[in-house]
Design a protein around this motif. Structure first.
Motif, PDB file in Angstrom:
ATOM      1  N   LYS A  89       0.835  -1.202   0.000  1.00 52.57           N
ATOM      2  CA  LYS A  89       0.000   0.000   0.000  1.00 52.57           C
ATOM      3  C   LYS A  89       0.868   1.250   0.000  1.00 52.57           C
ATOM      4  CE  LYS A  89      -4.021  -2.041   2.262  1.00 52.57           C
ATOM      5  NZ  LYS A  89      -4.804  -2.119   3.481  1.00 52.57           N
ATOM      6  N   GLN A  90       1.943   1.192   0.811  1.00 49.08           N
ATOM      7  CA  GLN A  90       2.844   2.344   0.845  1.00 49.08           C
ATOM      8  C   GLN A  90       3.475   2.569  -0.529  1.00 49.08           C
ATOM      9  OE1 GLN A  90       5.538   1.349   3.984  1.00 49.08           O
ATOM     10  NE2 GLN A  90       4.230   2.196   5.603  1.00 49.08           N
ATOM     11  N   LEU A  91       3.877   1.457  -1.171  1.00 46.49           N
ATOM     12  CA  LEU A  91       4.472   1.592  -2.505  1.00 46.49           C
ATOM     13  C   LEU A  91       3.446   2.091  -3.512  1.00 46.49           C
ATOM     14  CD1 LEU A  91       6.706  -1.623  -2.688  1.00 46.49           C
ATOM     15  CD2 LEU A  91       7.461   0.734  -2.414  1.00 46.49           C
ATOM     16  N   ASP A  92       2.214   1.589  -3.386  1.00 50.08           N
ATOM     17  CA  ASP A  92       1.149   2.059  -4.284  1.00 50.08           C
ATOM     18  C   ASP A  92       0.863   3.541  -4.046  1.00 50.08           C
ATOM     19  OD1 ASP A  92       0.941  -0.421  -5.392  1.00 50.08           O
ATOM     20  OD2 ASP A  92      -0.874  -1.009  -4.306  1.00 50.08           O
ATOM     21  N   ASN A  93       0.871   3.954  -2.794  1.00 50.82           N
ATOM     22  CA  ASN A  93       0.552   5.344  -2.456  1.00 50.82           C
ATOM     23  C   ASN A  93       1.701   6.292  -2.782  1.00 50.82           C
ATOM     24  OD1 ASN A  93      -1.990   4.676  -1.536  1.00 50.82           O
ATOM     25  ND2 ASN A  93      -1.359   4.470   0.601  1.00 50.82           N
TER      26      ASN A  93
END
Length: 124
Positions: A89-93
């Protein structure tokens, strides 16, 4: 004649007794040999049983170790999964956040540019 027959039968009896005694000794020797073979077989059977018991204990120990490993592995997976999801999620965000920041910078620059234009118009 009778005495002769008695002598003949007594000689025959003593010969039979000698033969019977030799057969008896042979049977005794054979029994002793069979007893030794039985002892050897019982020892082999005992060793085989010990090996089977040992194999069963090792198999049970392996089964227990596999169960412990499976539980530990499942626990590690359970611990890793949320962090992996969070990282994903952090990478996506991260690109979205960067894009948002870039858009804000662009808007700020455009506002400053527009402000300069209006300021320049007032100055003239």
């Amino acid at each position: 004649l009778m005495g002769f027959e008695n002598n003949k039968s007594s000689t025959s009896e003593s010969t039979n007794r000698l033969v019977d005694y030799d057969v008896y000794l042979d049977v005794i020797d054979s029994i002793k040999e069979k007893d030794e073979q039985i002892k050897s077989l019982l020892e082999v059977q005992k060793q085989t049983q010990n090996l089977l018991d040992q194999q069963q204990r090792l198999a049970l120990q392996d089964k227990n170790l596999l169960e412990e490993y499976k539980i530990e592995n499942d626990s590690l997976k359970a611990l890793k999964m949320p962090s992996q999801e969070t990282e994903t999620k952090q990478l996506d965000n991260q690109p979205k956040d960067e894009l948002k920041a870039l858009k804000e910078q662009l808007e700020t620059l455009q506002e400053q540019k527009n402000a300069r234009k209006w300021w320049n118009l007032w100055r003239k």
